[in-house]
Write an enzyme that holds these catalytic residues in place. Structure first.
Site, PDB file in Angstrom:
ATOM      1  N   GLN A  22       0.817  -1.208   0.000  1.00  0.00           N
ATOM      2  CA  GLN A  22       0.000   0.000   0.000  1.00  0.00           C
ATOM      3  C   GLN A  22       0.854   1.263   0.000  1.00  0.00           C
ATOM      4  O   GLN A  22       0.348   2.368  -0.183  1.00  0.00           O
ATOM      5  CB  GLN A  22      -0.935   0.011   1.207  1.00  0.00           C
ATOM      6  N   CYS A  28      -5.382   0.381   3.593  1.00  0.00           N
ATOM      7  CA  CYS A  28      -5.577  -1.024   3.940  1.00  0.00           C
ATOM      8  C   CYS A  28      -7.038  -1.445   3.821  1.00  0.00           C
ATOM      9  O   CYS A  28      -7.346  -2.578   3.432  1.00  0.00           O
ATOM     10  CB  CYS A  28      -5.062  -1.305   5.342  1.00  0.00           C
ATOM     11  N   HIS A 167      -6.056  -1.302  11.583  1.00  0.00           N
ATOM     12  CA  HIS A 167      -5.509  -1.788  10.318  1.00  0.00           C
ATOM     13  C   HIS A 167      -6.445  -2.863   9.778  1.00  0.00           C
ATOM     14  O   HIS A 167      -7.140  -3.534  10.540  1.00  0.00           O
ATOM     15  CB  HIS A 167      -4.110  -2.363  10.546  1.00  0.00           C
ATOM     16  N   ASN A 183      -1.290  -9.341   4.212  1.00  0.00           N
ATOM     17  CA  ASN A 183      -1.083  -7.936   4.516  1.00  0.00           C
ATOM     18  C   ASN A 183      -0.678  -7.182   3.249  1.00  0.00           C
ATOM     19  O   ASN A 183      -0.507  -7.798   2.182  1.00  0.00           O
ATOM     20  CB  ASN A 183      -0.001  -7.784   5.600  1.00  0.00           C
TER      21      ASN A 183
END
Length: 215
Positions: A22, A28, A167, A183
């Site tokens: 990102q 996110c 997150h 992630n």
């Protein structure tokens, strides 16, 4: 949901996506929802293609998100339901910067009819949803340095509290003792962009807020 397997990994069923980054954009929330939908489309059609995180970043501002300074799973899902669909990342590429909304409905390839939130603090509900619906977006506490510097193994730092989440990640599978999460911090983070996180104690608040779109 019945017949929930003891272990499941969408990667072993062909849902293998690139390790994303990102970068400096707090996006996110967009990655987790977009790739959750990608997983559902793959489950139904066997076809794997990227959906536009940038569309969510640019276009969901009226629904409460803040571009590259953060957003929520709920606001993202509200936006997608109202808009009705998503474009491919090939048609609306990621720039890691907030831009003017450039959504073109004629280029939408996935329609979002509704969305669902799983019961809070219920890891069994996440397990059932992952195995029967697809990868599930979750909010999580990524504050501890041990989390940010995670390299390998089953993450089990009990100082990663469940009372605050900041997150968004994607649960793509599980084993008896741990979750498998994707992630957006590049392939150098964790296990090639993935994390194994201890199951059963709501570590890092993984079960506080889990959601998926209905497509």
């Amino acid at each position: 949901m019945n017949n929930v397997p003891d272990r499941f990994d969408w990667r072993k069923h062909g849902f293998i996506t690139s390790s994303d980054n990102q970068e400096t954009c707090g996006s996110c929330y967009a990655f987790s929802i977009a790739q959750s939908i990608e997983g559902q489309v793959f489950k139904r059609t066997g076809k794997l293609f990227g959906l536009s995180e940038q569309q969510i970043i640019d276009c969901s501002i009226p629904y409460g998100n803040r571009g590259c300074t953060g957003g929520s799973l709920r606001n993202t899902l509200k936006y997608l339901q109202a808009t009705g669909g998503m474009m491919r990342s090939l048609d609306y590429g990621y720039t890691a910067k907030k831009k003017k909304c450039q959504f073109v409905s004629e280029l939408s390839i996935v329609n979002v009819s509704s969305w669902a939130i799983l019961p809070p603090n219920d890891e069994n509900a996440i397990q059932a949803a992952v195995s029967h619906i697809g990868p599930i977006a979750v909010s999580i506490n990524a504050t501890p340095k041990t989390f940010q510097l995670y390299n390998y193994g089953i993450y089990n730092d009990v100082s990663c509290l469940s009372d605050s989440v900041n997150h968004a990640m994607l649960v793509i599978g599980y084993e008896k003792d741990f979750w498998i999460l994707k992630n957006w911090w590049g392939e150098q983070w964790g296990e090639a962009g993935y994390m194994r996180l201890r199951k059963g104690i709501n570590l890092c608040g993984i079960a506080n807020y889990a959601a998926y779109a209905i497509v």
